[in-house]
Design a protein around this motif. Structure first.
Motif, PDB file in Angstrom:
ATOM      1  N   THR A 101       0.843  -1.195   0.000  1.00  0.00           N
ATOM      2  CA  THR A 101       0.000   0.000   0.000  1.00  0.00           C
ATOM      3  C   THR A 101       0.875   1.242   0.000  1.00  0.00           C
ATOM      4  N   CYS A 102       0.600   2.171  -0.894  1.00  0.00           N
ATOM      5  CA  CYS A 102       1.342   3.429  -0.964  1.00  0.00           C
ATOM      6  C   CYS A 102       0.406   4.567  -0.598  1.00  0.00           C
ATOM      7  N   ASN A 103       0.529   5.046   0.628  1.00  0.00           N
ATOM      8  CA  ASN A 103      -0.264   6.189   1.059  1.00  0.00           C
ATOM      9  C   ASN A 103       0.478   7.501   0.848  1.00  0.00           C
ATOM     10  N   GLY A 104       1.615   7.428   0.203  1.00  0.00           N
ATOM     11  CA  GLY A 104       2.406   8.612  -0.094  1.00  0.00           C
ATOM     12  C   GLY A 104       3.707   8.207  -0.747  1.00  0.00           C
ATOM     13  N   TYR A 105       4.388   9.181  -1.334  1.00  0.00           N
ATOM     14  CA  TYR A 105       5.629   8.906  -2.060  1.00  0.00           C
ATOM     15  C   TYR A 105       6.734   9.840  -1.577  1.00  0.00           C
ATOM     16  N   VAL A 106       7.968   9.341  -1.632  1.00  0.00           N
ATOM     17  CA  VAL A 106       9.142  10.127  -1.276  1.00  0.00           C
ATOM     18  C   VAL A 106      10.139  10.069  -2.426  1.00  0.00           C
ATOM     19  N   GLY A 107      10.974  11.077  -2.514  1.00  0.00           N
ATOM     20  CA  GLY A 107      11.979  11.129  -3.565  1.00  0.00           C
ATOM     21  C   GLY A 107      13.349  10.734  -3.037  1.00  0.00           C
ATOM     22  N   LEU A 113      14.908  18.394 -14.178  1.00  0.00           N
ATOM     23  CA  LEU A 113      15.214  18.796 -12.811  1.00  0.00           C
ATOM     24  C   LEU A 113      16.683  19.200 -12.708  1.00  0.00           C
ATOM     25  N   PHE A 114      16.954  20.127 -11.820  1.00  0.00           N
ATOM     26  CA  PHE A 114      18.325  20.588 -11.583  1.00  0.00           C
ATOM     27  C   PHE A 114      18.554  20.739 -10.085  1.00  0.00           C
ATOM     28  N   ARG A 115      19.679  20.226  -9.626  1.00  0.00           N
ATOM     29  CA  ARG A 115      20.092  20.435  -8.238  1.00  0.00           C
ATOM     30  C   ARG A 115      21.423  21.171  -8.223  1.00  0.00           C
ATOM     31  N   ILE A 136      10.097  12.873  -8.784  1.00  0.00           N
ATOM     32  CA  ILE A 136       9.985  14.257  -8.347  1.00  0.00           C
ATOM     33  C   ILE A 136       9.292  15.048  -9.447  1.00  0.00           C
ATOM     34  N   SER A 137       8.181  15.654  -9.119  1.00  0.00           N
ATOM     35  CA  SER A 137       7.389  16.373 -10.109  1.00  0.00           C
ATOM     36  C   SER A 137       8.124  17.607 -10.608  1.00  0.00           C
ATOM     37  N   ALA A 197       7.721  14.890  -4.303  1.00  0.00           N
ATOM     38  CA  ALA A 197       7.648  13.495  -4.732  1.00  0.00           C
ATOM     39  C   ALA A 197       6.195  13.094  -4.962  1.00  0.00           C
ATOM     40  N   VAL A 198       5.959  12.457  -6.099  1.00  0.00           N
ATOM     41  CA  VAL A 198       4.634  11.961  -6.459  1.00  0.00           C
ATOM     42  C   VAL A 198       4.785  10.526  -6.951  1.00  0.00           C
TER      43      VAL A 198
END
Length: 341
Positions: free
Chosen positions: A44-50, A140-142, A224-225, A231-232
């Motif tokens: 179960t994924c109740n949320g996402y992390v990057g 994306l850029f960091r 990462i959106s 994070a999505v």
């Protein structure tokens, strides 16, 4: 001592040989299953992390990718352009393994000391190298060291990239042990991003435990959106699909920052929130700047000391803070997000 007839000995020899072949086949089958199995997709994924890894590709990128695949992880790789140019096959392997590839400058310089033209050249060259190697242009850029300013953000935006810093610093670059990396990662919340690095053994060793902790909290690795920097789900959807109990819903608000006073070694920022009476605002500070005072809000920090989360404390919809420049007088805080409730 009893004697065994030649026929009995021959039959025993054949049985032993057959059992040896069978055992070998079972062992080989086990190896194949272990190599091709993946973690259950029914979690179960109740949320996402990057989960993000900087400074690649390196000589151990292949090893990192194996660990990520074996633990069902898709991550974002912030690659250095020079490294991509020198190790195109590793960058291609990242994409083949299902990773997202992003821009981390050409050679990890302190970019805030560059002119706008130099920034433009650096990021453009890096994106071109990544696109040439992988077929995909980074979105994306960091910035290296998390150092940024409005000019650098504008340049990144002009090249079609959103700047992404981090919410949690694993401290792997600072010699953190496996247990320390795991502990730091355990602070991740839905939508947040963690900083890790390619080429560090302790980081690779920590990944199974990081995943176990995330799974226990119904959090899953996501993308990462490019729109929000949060994070999505891997397919870009948000809120994430869930077969379990959904997380509490929150609304959006807007937060506007204004620099109100500037002195030689510090400046004040005032932030006004619209659209909510109770709110949480995430603000990113550029190192080595540090916030010394906060008013009209309750502040907490991530381990890097550069990401501040401020929650309303009943004092209204305007809060402020004083930032010590510590030698960087040009950078200003960036509003990451505003959430009501």
């Amino acid at each position: 001592m009893s004697k065994v007839s030649p026929g009995t000995a021959l039959r025993s020899s054949r049985i032993r040989a057959a059992l040896t072949v069978l055992a070998t086949a079972v062992a080989m089958c086990g190896v194949v299953l272990a190599a091709t199995s993946t973690p259950s997709s029914a979690a179960t994924c109740n949320g996402y992390v990057g989960l993000t890894f900087d400074d690649g590709p390196t000589g151990s990128t292949g090893t990192l990718l194996n660990v990520l695949r074996n633990n069902g992880v898709r991550a974002t790789m912030f690659n250095v352009g020079q490294n991509v140019q020198n190790n195109r096959s590793a960058a291609q392997a990242q994409v083949a393994a299902g990773m997202w590839v992003a821009n981390h400058s050409w050679n990890h310089s302190h970019m805030t000391s560059m002119s706008q033209a130099q920034m433009q050249s650096d990021l453009s060259q890096t994106s071109s190298a990544i696109q040439s190697a992988t077929g995909s242009r980074p979105q994306l850029f960091r910035p290296p060291y998390g150092e940024t300013n409005s000019t650098l953000q504008s340049v990144a935006s002009s090249l079609g990239m959103r700047q992404v810093i981090w919410d949690v610093d694993s401290q792997d670059w600072n010699g953190a042990s496996v247990s320390q990396i795991v502990s730091n990662a355990s602070r991740l919340q839905a939508g947040q991003v963690i900083l890790m690095h390619d080429g560090i053994q302790n980081t690779r060793d920590a990944i199974p435990q990081i995943m176990a902790n995330l799974t226990s909290r119904n959090l899953c690795p996501g993308m990462i959106s490019p729109s929000t920097g949060r994070a999505v789900a891997p397919d870009g959807s948000t809120p994430p699909p869930s077969t379990g109990t959904p997380p509490p819903s929150t609304g959006n608000c807007t937060a506007t920052a204004t620099t109100t006073n500037v002195w030689g070694d510090r400046y004040n920022t005032s932030v006004t929130v619209n659209g909510a009476s109770t709110w949480t605002v995430v603000v990113a500070i550029t190192a080595p700047q540090r916030v010394s005072t906060v008013w009209n809000g309750n502040a907490t920090w991530d381990s890097s000391g550069t990401v501040m989360t401020i929650r309303s404390n009943g004092s209204g919809n305007t809060f402020g803070f004083t930032t010590m420049t510590n030698g960087n007088s040009s950078a200003r805080p960036q509003i990451r997000s505003c959430t009501s409730g």
